[in-house]
Motif scaffolding. Structure first.
Motif, PDB file in Angstrom:
ATOM      1  N   ARG A 167      22.949  25.929  87.687  1.00 30.60           N
ATOM      2  CA  ARG A 167      23.697  24.686  87.424  1.00 30.60           C
ATOM      3  C   ARG A 167      22.986  23.791  86.387  1.00 30.60           C
ATOM      4  O   ARG A 167      22.962  22.566  86.533  1.00 30.60           O
ATOM      5  CB  ARG A 167      23.960  23.930  88.716  1.00 30.60           C
ATOM      6  N   ALA A 168      22.398  24.418  85.397  1.00 27.22           N
ATOM      7  CA  ALA A 168      21.705  23.672  84.345  1.00 27.22           C
ATOM      8  C   ALA A 168      22.714  23.002  83.417  1.00 27.22           C
ATOM      9  O   ALA A 168      23.884  23.416  83.324  1.00 27.22           O
ATOM     10  CB  ALA A 168      20.798  24.607  83.552  1.00 27.22           C
ATOM     11  N   ASP A 169      22.272  21.975  82.722  1.00 23.37           N
ATOM     12  CA  ASP A 169      23.145  21.244  81.804  1.00 23.37           C
ATOM     13  C   ASP A 169      23.417  22.023  80.518  1.00 23.37           C
ATOM     14  O   ASP A 169      24.422  21.772  79.846  1.00 23.37           O
ATOM     15  CB  ASP A 169      22.515  19.896  81.430  1.00 23.37           C
ATOM     16  N   HIS A 170      22.536  22.939  80.166  1.00 22.74           N
ATOM     17  CA  HIS A 170      22.612  23.601  78.868  1.00 22.74           C
ATOM     18  C   HIS A 170      23.267  24.977  78.956  1.00 22.74           C
ATOM     19  O   HIS A 170      23.379  25.561  80.036  1.00 22.74           O
ATOM     20  CB  HIS A 170      21.208  23.751  78.279  1.00 22.74           C
ATOM     21  N   LEU A 171      23.671  25.483  77.812  1.00 20.43           N
ATOM     22  CA  LEU A 171      24.185  26.840  77.691  1.00 20.43           C
ATOM     23  C   LEU A 171      23.021  27.797  77.446  1.00 20.43           C
ATOM     24  O   LEU A 171      22.160  27.538  76.608  1.00 20.43           O
ATOM     25  CB  LEU A 171      25.179  26.924  76.528  1.00 20.43           C
ATOM     26  N   THR A 172      23.011  28.915  78.176  1.00 15.08           N
ATOM     27  CA  THR A 172      22.004  29.959  77.981  1.00 15.08           C
ATOM     28  C   THR A 172      22.694  31.232  77.517  1.00 15.08           C
ATOM     29  O   THR A 172      23.640  31.697  78.163  1.00 15.08           O
ATOM     30  CB  THR A 172      21.228  30.249  79.279  1.00 15.08           C
ATOM     31  N   ILE A 173      22.226  31.786  76.409  1.00 18.75           N
ATOM     32  CA  ILE A 173      22.755  33.052  75.890  1.00 18.75           C
ATOM     33  C   ILE A 173      21.627  34.068  75.897  1.00 18.75           C
ATOM     34  O   ILE A 173      20.545  33.808  75.382  1.00 18.75           O
ATOM     35  CB  ILE A 173      23.311  32.880  74.467  1.00 18.75           C
ATOM     36  N   LEU A 174      21.877  35.219  76.492  1.00 18.41           N
ATOM     37  CA  LEU A 174      20.879  36.283  76.576  1.00 18.41           C
ATOM     38  C   LEU A 174      21.360  37.455  75.733  1.00 18.41           C
ATOM     39  O   LEU A 174      22.525  37.882  75.862  1.00 18.41           O
ATOM     40  CB  LEU A 174      20.651  36.720  78.027  1.00 18.41           C
ATOM     41  N   SER A 175      20.491  37.986  74.903  1.00 17.22           N
ATOM     42  CA  SER A 175      20.910  39.034  73.977  1.00 17.22           C
ATOM     43  C   SER A 175      19.855  40.130  73.889  1.00 17.22           C
ATOM     44  O   SER A 175      18.665  39.852  73.749  1.00 17.22           O
ATOM     45  CB  SER A 175      21.159  38.443  72.586  1.00 17.22           C
ATOM     46  N   ALA A 176      20.323  41.370  73.988  1.00 20.73           N
ATOM     47  CA  ALA A 176      19.456  42.541  73.856  1.00 20.73           C
ATOM     48  C   ALA A 176      19.885  43.315  72.623  1.00 20.73           C
ATOM     49  O   ALA A 176      20.926  43.991  72.638  1.00 20.73           O
ATOM     50  CB  ALA A 176      19.559  43.417  75.106  1.00 20.73           C
ATOM     51  N   GLY A 177      19.123  43.204  71.545  1.00 21.43           N
ATOM     52  CA  GLY A 177      19.493  43.856  70.302  1.00 21.43           C
ATOM     53  C   GLY A 177      19.399  45.363  70.366  1.00 21.43           C
ATOM     54  O   GLY A 177      20.268  46.076  69.850  1.00 21.43           O
TER      55      GLY A 177
END
Length: 304
Positions: free
Chosen positions: A204-214
């Protein structure tokens, strides 16, 4: 045939290094990942000027999200001044004309390897996490086609079995980094190789988190205000690393995640893993006017 006939006329790189077609595709994949939290969205991972396994996925997302007015911070296991972090930050700055910073509170775009900053992130900030292995089911199901079916059926029994076996053998869950976590009550994800200490910061964090595996060509996301719950049994609470009583030898700060530094005499010193957070405290102790943001933890406990 002449060499000049085989080459194209010189032209400048696209803004942010990646071509517009690549950016459009990655943006569409990010939107889908946000729409279905925790779901792994495949994408055509492009070549960037670092080796696979050194943050190519995170770098591609960062380059896609770049704007001329962006303020970029890059972290490598908590440090802003490591070779990998410094090189990526300088590259992003050169191809995007962005401002570099080590201060979490000033950054608008944060790319990180294996850590989430100690200072809380805001709604106007985006966290990009590098991921070497995005599949939480890989330890129990090496066949990825079968693993996809297990995700579709929400069949995570084998993950629960691994945690139970650890409890039986060791008396506690031994899973350290990459602790499997349920996102939005539906998909189990690997929250990057961040320590257990950092996993509650996603909930429930305020920010957007994007996780990426190249290398694995997968993107997934945790939108703002989305539940992220580590897999735990009802009678065995989730435990983070016990760093409450450890003090940083440089700044004297207590109650935050520390790196252990073994000494020749067999003893250990401890240092704040979030390097710039420690620098802020050192400058403040020296009498400088330093702004330190609100932190996730207080005295080793989540400050919710």
């Amino acid at each position: 045939m002449k060499l000049s006939e085989l080459t194209r006329p010189w032209s400048a790189f696209s803004y942010g290094f990646l071509d517009e077609s690549a950016k459009r595709e990655i943006r569409r994949r990010i939107l889908k990942a946000i729409a279905v939290p925790g779901y792994q969205v495949p994408y055509a991972s492009r070549e960037v000027p670092i080796a696979r396994g050194w943050g190519t996925g995170g770098l591609q997302v960062t380059l896609t999200l770049l704007k001329p007015d962006a303020v970029v911070k890059v972290i490598d296991q908590g440090a802003d001044d490591s070779v990998n972090a410094s090189s990526i930050r300088k590259f992003v700055s050169r191809v995007g004309g962005t401002v570099e910073t080590g201060d979490t509170t000033q950054a608008t775009l944060i790319q990180s390897r294996h850590r989430i900053p100690e200072e809380k992130l805001r709604e106007d900030q985006i966290l990009v996490l590098q991921v070497p292995n995005p599949e939480p089911l890989r330890p129990v199901q090496p066949d990825m086609s079968v693993a996809r079916e297990m995700h579709a059926d929400a069949d995570y029994g084998q993950l629960w079995l691994i945690l139970y076996e650890q409890l039986v053998r060791s008396g506690r869950i031994m899973q350290g980094a990459s602790y499997p976590s349920m996102v939005n009550g539906r998909h189990v994800m690997t929250p990057s190789p961040i320590p257990r200490w950092d996993v509650p910061k996603l909930n429930r964090a305020d920010h957007l988190t994007i996780l990426s595996a190249g290398r694995e060509k997968r993107i997934y996301a945790v939108p703002p205000y989305t539940s992220v719950e580590p897999l735990v049994f009802d009678d065995v609470p989730y435990r983070v690393e016990d760093h409450q009583d450890k003090a940083c030898w440089r700044s004297g700060v207590r109650g935050f995640f520390m790196n252990e530094l073994p000494q020749e005499d067999g003893s250990s010193l401890y240092e704040l893993s979030d390097s710039h957070f420690g620098i802020k405290h050192i400058r403040k102790a020296a009498g400088e006017a330093v702004s330190i943001g609100e932190t996730w933890y207080r005295n080793g406990r989540m400050a919710r």
